[in-house]
Every structure is written in structure tokens, then in C-alpha cells.
Design a protein around this motif. Structure first.
Motif, PDB file in Angstrom:
ATOM      1  N   SER A  36       3.705  -2.621   9.045  1.00  0.00           N
ATOM      2  CA  SER A  36       2.389  -2.450   9.729  1.00  0.00           C
ATOM      3  C   SER A  36       1.585  -1.173   9.006  1.00  0.00           C
ATOM      4  O   SER A  36       0.371  -1.341   8.744  1.00  0.00           O
ATOM      5  CB  SER A  36       2.480  -2.138  11.126  1.00  0.00           C
ATOM      6  N   ARG A  37       2.259  -0.113   8.931  1.00  0.00           N
ATOM      7  CA  ARG A  37       1.414   1.032   8.490  1.00  0.00           C
ATOM      8  C   ARG A  37       0.785   0.964   6.965  1.00  0.00           C
ATOM      9  O   ARG A  37      -0.007   1.631   6.696  1.00  0.00           O
ATOM     10  CB  ARG A  37       2.339   2.247   8.776  1.00  0.00           C
ATOM     11  N   ARG A 127       2.627   7.933   9.325  1.00  0.00           N
ATOM     12  CA  ARG A 127       1.669   8.149  10.362  1.00  0.00           C
ATOM     13  C   ARG A 127       0.818   9.415   9.862  1.00  0.00           C
ATOM     14  O   ARG A 127       1.394  10.031   9.088  1.00  0.00           O
ATOM     15  CB  ARG A 127       2.422   8.414  11.705  1.00  0.00           C
ATOM     16  N   TYR A 197      -1.763   7.259   6.802  1.00  0.00           N
ATOM     17  CA  TYR A 197      -3.079   6.417   7.372  1.00  0.00           C
ATOM     18  C   TYR A 197      -3.292   6.351   8.646  1.00  0.00           C
ATOM     19  O   TYR A 197      -2.223   6.295   9.549  1.00  0.00           O
ATOM     20  CB  TYR A 197      -3.127   5.062   6.688  1.00  0.00           C
ATOM     21  N   ARG A 198      -4.615   6.379   9.005  1.00  0.00           N
ATOM     22  CA  ARG A 198      -5.043   6.316  10.387  1.00  0.00           C
ATOM     23  C   ARG A 198      -5.659   4.924  10.631  1.00  0.00           C
ATOM     24  O   ARG A 198      -6.287   4.383   9.663  1.00  0.00           O
ATOM     25  CB  ARG A 198      -6.002   7.303  10.730  1.00  0.00           C
ATOM     26  N   GLU A 199      -5.580   4.301  11.773  1.00  0.00           N
ATOM     27  CA  GLU A 199      -6.151   3.066  12.287  1.00  0.00           C
ATOM     28  C   GLU A 199      -7.729   3.417  12.087  1.00  0.00           C
ATOM     29  O   GLU A 199      -8.245   4.690  12.258  1.00  0.00           O
ATOM     30  CB  GLU A 199      -5.832   2.577  13.612  1.00  0.00           C
ATOM     31  N   PRO A 200      -8.448   2.255  11.787  1.00  0.00           N
ATOM     32  CA  PRO A 200      -8.130   0.957  11.417  1.00  0.00           C
ATOM     33  C   PRO A 200      -7.446   0.723  10.060  1.00  0.00           C
ATOM     34  O   PRO A 200      -7.837   1.286   8.967  1.00  0.00           O
ATOM     35  CB  PRO A 200      -9.493   0.085  11.413  1.00  0.00           C
ATOM     36  N   LEU A 201      -6.402   0.043  10.135  1.00  0.00           N
ATOM     37  CA  LEU A 201      -5.573   0.040   8.711  1.00  0.00           C
ATOM     38  C   LEU A 201      -6.059  -1.400   7.945  1.00  0.00           C
ATOM     39  O   LEU A 201      -5.679  -1.335   6.922  1.00  0.00           O
ATOM     40  CB  LEU A 201      -4.213  -0.486   9.135  1.00  0.00           C
TER      41      LEU A 201
END
Length: 597
Positions: A36-37, A127, A197-201
Motif C-alpha cells: 500500500s505505502r 510512513r 509518503y503521505r496520503e493521498p498515495l
């Protein structure tokens, strides 16, 4: 006219800048283990892997390889990097993971790349910093996780879209690729970029950044890797080593070892993965000949290239007080000298050594006669009554005999990826090539892990050559997941030859396998198993054939076919230690007889 694509949010945009810059620095292959990340990188890679007519404007052309298991992904990348070395054009290969335990699974391949000097780019998603130490899901300490095994370790903050951010990332990529290739240090190896990485991904239909060379160096000038310079050494070249001399070529020694041996008429003791095993000076039975007082006992100088890893007799030779040892180490801060006995360490073979007068021809001739006699004796022992029917339930072949069939089947244009333990040592003893195949082995740490995936990477990186792997059964089982190729991915053309003796026979040849230790040996060293390799292959959808004699093995080797296949060779383990003693005795008797003198 379609409206221009909107700009991407910071995370997807930064991922696209990163991939664009990697491609500009020559990266062609990226291996992805999904998560996901790492979604910004995964989505961008999906675009970059599209055919030329379908790629979005500005997207670079990259070859994407997807694997389920991060360890397999890392060793696949390692194999791709090895394939580039075989081609003579080393280039970095990137591997992408998500956060958490995914990163830890890369560590074994990172260590192998570190010790073997292979350029891997480890792109691990993470994260953002504000979530670290809070108990957030899949969040751990990833920066620095590989310790001193990487040439560069960067903890990259989550992008925000601030001015100058793209420039900073491009400069970091320039440094990362230079560090991986050893451009400034002549010491290639793995590099770790931990990418927060921060959302949005994720994002759809966002614009790709244009390649931008402004404000960054296009080329980092390469530092010479230590080969002799045209203007001399800046000091008198070292004198010739005192004779009698032998050349020892360990793993990745390269062709200079063979050039030196043949130029000076010195015996060449070359491991299969040295890149120097071939020609009239290369000796197949050298590790057994070192015990002869008129051969190994007379050596007074050794020139060592590469890293020797296979033989205790060679290690003993390199540690002898009465032997003058010259180590040629063109790259890296260190040099191979496990015996702490080096008399000099040189960055290259002195040009005068390559052009100097040949040594005493009687010295080389004595080794060649002994090696011919030894090889004849080994063949006779391995061929002893080959037509006799096997006893029911007993494997009909020995490991060395099976490996000899594999060695004879390998042509000069082929590539042989050989596993650790007995397969590579048996190959070292029985392979006699004038024009050898390219032999690849993970001898950086000589582990058994990741060999199927490594071989798959080599095959994917060298699609025009026949690639074969030779491994033992425990090595195969350790990386059986390497057979899993997602249905969306290219299947490598790779034949895996598995020598199945139902356990770890390498230990039988060491002190652990002595008869007085038999009570504990089978459980804590041999690790016997009853795994059904045919059923495992069927479960992965991989072709499998089991052979039990030489003609059947030759037939399987002659027609590997396309795609991924496994040839299982049943070999005997019960007699392994005694077989080694018989081989040594046969060589000793042959060399001391008239034919060896």
C-alpha cells in the motif's frame, strides 16, 4: 484537443520524478513487491512499463518485474544486476517495497550485493516522520536498517510540493546511482533510499514531469578502478614475485588472471565463477594437487585475484609463512586476505608482469601432467561400472558425476548459475573447459538463499542466451518460492537442475560428518526430508522431469525448452564422505605414478 493532465499530488509526483531521473541515469529494470505505502511508485511503474505507443507523455521506458515475496524480488534484482555484469555493462537495478517487514526481507540480498559489489537500488516506501514512533500500522525504523552494508543510506522526507523539491530529489538520485556504481569510489554496491509518503498515495491521469537537467550534474566522472595507468604507477613497479609462482583466481577475478597466467607460463588455480577458468594453464584438480609436495609444496609465490571461497587447501596455501602473497584488488577499501599474510596489495596487475619473460616451462608442465593424470583418474572412478543396474531404492548417480554431465552440456555462449555447498565444489573439481560458459554464483556470502530467484533474474537479463541453474535440494527448497511468477509477468527461459540427495551432504565432507559424530549428524546437520519436488513444481505450474542416469540427464540437458523447468537428479548422499576420500586417493596415486611425472 484533450485538456492537459492535472498536476499530481506530492507523493505521486515525487515518485514520477524519481523514476524519470533513474531512467535518465541508465536504470532499465525495476522489481516490485506490491504494497500500500509504495502505491505512488507502483502506479508510476505501471505507466512506465507500458509499450511505447501507450505510455503517457513524459513517462520513461522501464522494464517492470513483479513478485509476491520481497526476498524473491530482491534476489531477482540481484540476478538482473549480475546479468548486466556478464554483458560487460554494469548498471543499477531497483527493487521497490512497501513499509514494515517488507523491508527486512531485502536484507539477505543486500548483504550478498554488498560483499559481491553489485549495484542495487533499494527503494523502500515508509510512513511520514510524524507517524514514526506512534504505533502506526506497518511502521518501524527503516532508515539505517541495513547498517554498513549499503554505500549510501538516505532517509527521504515525505514530499510537500515545496519549491526546489524536484531539484533536490534529482540530485539525490544522481548521488545514489553514482554510489551504487562506485563511480567515485570504485566500490559498487547497494544503496538505500527510504522514501516517506503521505496520503493521498494514488492518482489517475496526472501529468508526468519533463526530464530536467538544469541545476544538476549530467555525468559524474568515473574514478579509474585501479587498472595500471598509462603514465605508470608514480613509483617503480613491483619486482616479479619469486618463483615458483601460481595464480589463484577467486570469485569475480576476471580475465586478467588468465591473461597473467598465460603470459608468464604460471599455473592457474581458478574457481568456476572467477571468469578466468579456461585455457591451457587452468587446472581442474588443483585443490587436490596442492597436497603434493612437488607441486603445492614447492609454491613460493601466489598472485591472488578475486575472492577465493571454495577450498581449504587454497586457504592454507594463502596463509603459509613461506609463500610470498601478492593481492590484486582493483576496487573497494578492503582486499581479500583471510590468512592475514599479504605481502603487498596492488590496484592492478603491473604491466611489466604481463609483458615480462615467461617462467620456467617445466613448472607449468609438471602441473599440467599431474592435472591430466588426476582428471583421468577422477573420470575412471566416477565412471566405475556406469552400466550396472542400480540397487532398488538407491540413487544411481553421485553428485560429482551428475555435475560433470552438466559441465559438459554447457557451451561457451551459455550461462551457468551455480549454487553453494557441494554443487559449486563438484563443478570446481570436474569442469574442464577451454572456452568456458559464463559461470555466475552468489559467493559474496556464499549463502544458499535466493538462488532460484537469482537465476531467474539472470535469465530475464540475458534473454538471448541459454541459462541454466545448478543447485542442491536444500538450496532449491529454501527458495522454492522463486518458481512463483505472477500470470502478468514474463516467465524466464531457465532450466533448474536440482541434485536431490535428500539433505545437506556438504556437511558430510567436513569435520561434522566424521563417523564418531554420526549420532547427531543426521538431525542437526543433514536435515533429511521427504519433499516431493515433482508435486511442488506441479503446484507452481512448472515443468518437471526426474532422471536417474547419465543418458536421461544428457537428454534433459540437451533440450531444455522454453520457459521455466526443473530437472531433478536423484544422487547418493550416504557415501559422500567416503567418495571424497576415494577421489583424493585416486588423484594422489595417479600423480605419484608414471603418468603424473
Amino acid at each position: 484537443m484533450a485538456p492537459p493532465a492535472p498536476p499530481a499530488p506530492p507523493a505521486p509526483h515525487a515518485a514520477r520524478v524519481l523514476l524519470t531521473e533513474l531512467a535518465a541515469h541508465g536504470v532499465r529494470d525495476v522489481v516490485l513487491a506490491p504494497g500500500s505505502r509504495s502505491a505512488p511508485l507502483a502506479a508510476a511503474l505501471a505507466d512506465a512499463a507500458l509499450p511505447a505507443g501507450e505510455r503517457p507523455a513524459g513517462a520513461p521506458a522501464l522494464r517492470l518485474h513483479v513478485r509476491v515475496d520481497e526476498r524473491d524480488a530482491a534476489f531477482l534484482a540481484l540476478g538482473l544486476a549480475r546479468a548486466a555484469v556478464v554483458e560487460g555493462a554494469p548498471r543499477p537495478v531497483a527493487v521497490v517495497t512497501t513499509s514494515g517487514t517488507a523491508v527486512a526481507h531485502l536484507h539477505a540480498a543486500v548483504l550478498e550485493a554488498h560483499h559481491a559489489g553489485l549495484p542495487l537500488l533499494l527503494l523502500t516506501a515508509d510512513r511520514p516522520h510524524e507517524l514514526r514512533g506512534t504505533g502506526a500500522n506497518q511502521t518501524t525504523v527503516q532508515a539505517g536498517i541495513f547498517g554498513p552494508a549499503v554505500r549510501l543510506d538516505a532517509d527521504v522526507p515525505a514530499p510537500t510540493g515545496r519549491p526546489g523539491e524536484d531539484r533536490d530529489l534529482r540530485h539525490l538520485v544522481t548521488r545514489a546511482v553514482a554510489a551504487a556504481l562506485g563511480t567515485r569510489t570504485a566500490d559498487p554496491g547497494p544503496v538505500h533510499l527510504d522514501l516517506a509518503y503521505r496520503e493521498p498515495l494514488g492518482v489517475d491521469d496526472a501529468a508526468w514531469p519533463a526530464p530536467d537537467a538544469a541545476g544538476r550534474p549530467d555525468v559524474v566522472a568515473r574514478v579509474p578502478a585501479g587498472s595500471p595507468r598509462a603514465d605508470g604507477w608514480g613509483a617503480p613497479e613491483p619486482a616479479d614475485p619469486p618463483g615458483p609462482v601460481v595464480v589463484v583466481a577467486g570469485d569475480a577475478a576476471g580475465p586478467d588472471a588468465r591473461r597473467l597466467a598465460e603470459a608468464r607460463g604460471w599455473p592457474l588455480l581458478a574457481e568456476p565463477s572467477s571468469g578466468a577458468r579456461g585455457g591451457p594453464n587452468a587446472l581442474a584438480a588443483y585443490r587436490l594437487l596442492l597436497a603434493d609436495p612437488d607441486l603445492g609444496g614447492r609454491v613460493r609465490s601466489v598472485v591472488l585475484l578475486g575472492r577465493p571461497t571454495l577450498s581449504r587447501p587454497v586457504s592454507a596455501l594463502l596463509a603459509r609463512d613461506d609463500v610470498d602473497l601478492t593481492v590484486v584488488a582493483p576496487s573497494g577499501a578492503g582486499w581479500p586476505d583471510a590468512g592475514r599474510a599479504a605481502d603487498r596489495v596492488l590496484p592492478g596487475v603491473p604491466s611489466s608482469w604481463l609483458a615480462g619473460p615467461a617462467g620456467d616451462p617445466r613448472w607449468l608442465a609438471a602441473w599440467q601432467r599431474a592435472d591430466a593424470a588426476a582428471s583421468e583418474a577422477l573420470d575412471a572412478l566416477l565412471d566405475d561400472d556406469p552400466s550396472a543396474p542400480p540397487i532398488r531404492g538407491t540413487p544411481p548417480m553421485t553428485g560429482p558425476r551428475a555435475v560433470r554431465h552438466v559441465a559438459r552440456a554447457c557451451l561457451p555462449g551459455d550461462v551457468l548459475v551455480v549454487g553453494s555447498s557441494n554443487p559449486v565444489r563438484d563443478l570446481d573439481l570436474v569442469a574442464r573447459w577451454d572456452s568456458p560458459p559464463a559461470v555466475v554464483a552468489n559467493r559474496g556470502l556464499a549463502g544458499i538463499d535466493g538462488m532460484v530467484s537469482t537465476a531467474a533474474g539472470v535469465a530475464l537479463g540475458l534473454p538471448g542466451r541459454r541459462v541454466r541453474a545448478l543447485v542442491g535440494d536444500l538450496t532449491f527448497l529454501h527458495d522454492v518460492g522463486g518458481l512463483l511468477v505472477p500470470t502478468t509477468e514474463q516467465v524466464p527461459d531457465l532450466q533448474v537442475v536440482v541434485l536431490n540427495d535428500g539433505g545437506g551432504s556438504i556437511f558430510a565432507t567436513l569435520e561434522h560428518g566424521a563417523p564418531e559424530r554420526a549420532r547427531a549428524f543426521e538431525r542437526v546437520f543433514a536435515t533429511p526430508h521427504a519433499a516431493d519436488l515433482a508435486a511442488l513444481c506441479a503446484g507452481y505450474g512448472v515443468r518437471h522431469v526426474r532422471v536417474g542416469d547419465g543418458p536421461a540427464l544428457d537428454a534433459a540437458l540437451a533440450a531444455p525448452g522454453r520457459g521455466l523447468s526443473v530437472v531433478e537428479v536423484r544422487v547418493d548422499r550416504a557415501d559422500r564422505r567416503a567418495l571424497g576420500d576415494r577421489l583424493a586417493a585416486a588423484v594422489r596415486d595417479a600423480v605419484r605414478g608414471p603418468a603424473g611425472r
